[in-house]
Design a protein around this motif. Structure first.
Motif, mmCIF file in Angstrom:
data_model
loop_
_atom_site.group_PDB
_atom_site.id
_atom_site.type_symbol
_atom_site.label_atom_id
_atom_site.label_comp_id
_atom_site.label_asym_id
_atom_site.label_seq_id
_atom_site.Cartn_x
_atom_site.Cartn_y
_atom_site.Cartn_z
ATOM 1 N N SER A 1 0.834 -1.212 0.000
ATOM 2 C CA SER A 1 0.000 0.000 0.000
ATOM 3 C C SER A 1 0.861 1.252 0.000
ATOM 4 C CB SER A 1 -0.939 -0.001 1.205
ATOM 5 O OG SER A 1 -1.910 -1.022 1.090
ATOM 6 N N ARG B 1 2.298 1.646 -3.530
ATOM 7 C CA ARG B 1 1.303 2.135 -4.490
ATOM 8 C C ARG B 1 1.059 3.636 -4.312
ATOM 9 N NH1 ARG B 1 -1.445 -2.232 -2.562
ATOM 10 N NH2 ARG B 1 -3.021 -0.855 -1.662
ATOM 11 N N GLY C 1 -4.461 -4.460 0.012
ATOM 12 C CA GLY C 1 -4.823 -3.109 -0.376
ATOM 13 C C GLY C 1 -5.262 -2.989 -1.818
ATOM 14 N N ASP D 1 -6.143 0.497 -3.012
ATOM 15 C CA ASP D 1 -6.031 1.896 -3.394
ATOM 16 C C ASP D 1 -4.876 2.093 -4.376
ATOM 17 O OD1 ASP D 1 -4.647 1.062 -0.997
ATOM 18 O OD2 ASP D 1 -3.827 3.107 -0.892
#
Length: 284
Positions: free
Chosen positions: A135, A138, A158, A160
Motif C-alpha cells: 500500500s 502504491r 490493499g 487503493d
C-alpha cells in the motif's frame, strides 16, 4: 528515461524464494510470486526488471542464476542481512501442490530504496507480488505519476491506487461477485482466476469470460503467476482484455506441464542479459 520509440517495459516488485520439493532433493528451483512473473515476462519477450531482496548466502546464488538464465540482470536485487527465502513443496497426485513450509526470509523486510523507487516509477507497467508494504509503494507510485500498476491481491494487501487487481477465487467460487465487490472499491479492472474453471475480467461495466486451456498437469506451481505474466504481456503489447485473458490462460496451461514455476534448464549455461531489458541508466 526510455525514449518515445522504446518498447514498453515492466517493473516487477516483490518476493522470491528457493523452491525445494520433498520428492526431489537434487534440484533447487528459483521461484516466488513476483519472481515467477518477472521470469515469465522475460520469456515472453517483454523487457522487464525485477526488484526484490536476497541475503548474502548460498541460496541467493540460486535466485541470481534464475534471473541470469532468463536474461534479467541482478542489478536490482537488494542484499539484506538474514536469509534468502525458502519454500518446501509437496506435490499431490494430479499435480496440485502443498506448501509444507514457507520461510519468507529477507523478502518480508524488503522495500525499494530511493534509487529503485525512481526506476520503478519510470516503468510503463508496475506489477507487485508479495510485498508487505504494498500500500505504501502504491501511494508513492501514484504520487510520482507512474504507469499502470497491477497487483497479485492473493499475496499483497490493499486496493487503493491500483489499476489492475489480480484475484484468485478458486473453483466453485462466485468470481463475478468477487470482481464486482473489488471494482466497487475503485479498481478499474479486476481479473479473477478460477483454476480449471478459467478466468473472468470485469471493468465495472463489461465482463469477459475465459475458459481454461486444456493441458497435461505435472505441477501447478506458478500457474497463477504465469497467467498474470501472459495477461500483462498482451496488454503492454496493445491487446484488449479478451486477448490478454486468452494469453494468460495459454501461458498458465503451459506452465502446468513442467516442474516449478518456469522451465529450469538442466545446465548452468547463462546467456548474455536480454538487450531489450532497460538498464538503470536507460530508465533515469
Amino acid at each position: 528515461m526510455t525514449g518515445p520509440t522504446s518498447a514498453p517495459w515492466v517493473a516487477v516488485v516483490g518476493d522470491n524464494t528457493v523452491d525445494r520439493y520433498l520428492a526431489d532433493s537434487t534440484v533447487e528451483y528459483s521461484g516466488g510470486n513476483a519472481f515467477n512473473v518477472a521470469v515469465q515476462l522475460a520469456r515472453l519477450g517483454v523487457p522487464v526488471r525485477y526488484f526484490g531482496a536476497v541475503a548474502d548466502d548460498p541460496d541467493a546464488r540460486i535466485i541470481e542464476r534464475g534471473l541470469a538464465v532468463n536474461g534479467i540482470p541482478a542489478d536490482d536485487l537488494a542484499v539484506l542481512p538474514g536469509e534468502t527465502a525458502v519454500t518446501v513443496i509437496r506435490l499431490l497426485p494430479g499435480g496440485d501442490r502443498v506448501f509444507e513450509r514457507e520461510d519468507f526470509g529477507v523478502t518480508a523486510d524488503y522495500y525499494p530504496d530511493p534509487a529503485a523507487l525512481e526506476a520503478i516509477a519510470s516503468a510503463d507497467w508496475v506489477h507487485l507480488g508479495m510485498l508487505p508494504r504494498a500500500s505504501e509503494l502504491r501511494a508513492e507510485l501514484a504520487r510520482r505519476g507512474s504507469g499502470t500498476v497491477s497487483q497479485d491481491c492473493a499475496v499483497a494487501a490493499g486496493l487503493d491506487h491500483l489499476d489492475v487487481a489480480f484475484l484468485s477465487a478458486g473453483e466453485g467460487a462466485d468470481a463475478a461477485a468477487l470482481a464486482a465487490a473489488t471494482a466497487a472499491e475503485g479498481v478499474p479492472l479486476v481479473v479473477v482466476t478460477r483454476g480449471a474453471e478459467g478466468a473472468l475480467g470485469f471493468d465495472g461495466e463489461s465482463t469477459w469470460v475465459q475458459q481454461a486451456v486444456p493441458t497435461t498437469v505435472v505441477d501447478t506451481t506458478g500457474a497463477g503467476d504465469s497467467f498474470i505474466a501472459g495477461f500483462i504481456a498482451r496488454r503492454v503489447g496493445g491487446g484488449g482484455v479478451a486477448d490478454a485473458l486468452a494469453g494468460g490462460a495459454a501461458h498458465a496451461a503451459e506452465t502446468c506441464t513442467h516442474p516449478a514455476g518456469w522451465p529450469h534448464p538442466p545446465e548452468t549455461t547463462v546467456p548474455t542479459p536480454n538487450p531489450t531489458t532497460p538498464t538503470t541508466e536507460e530508465t533515469r
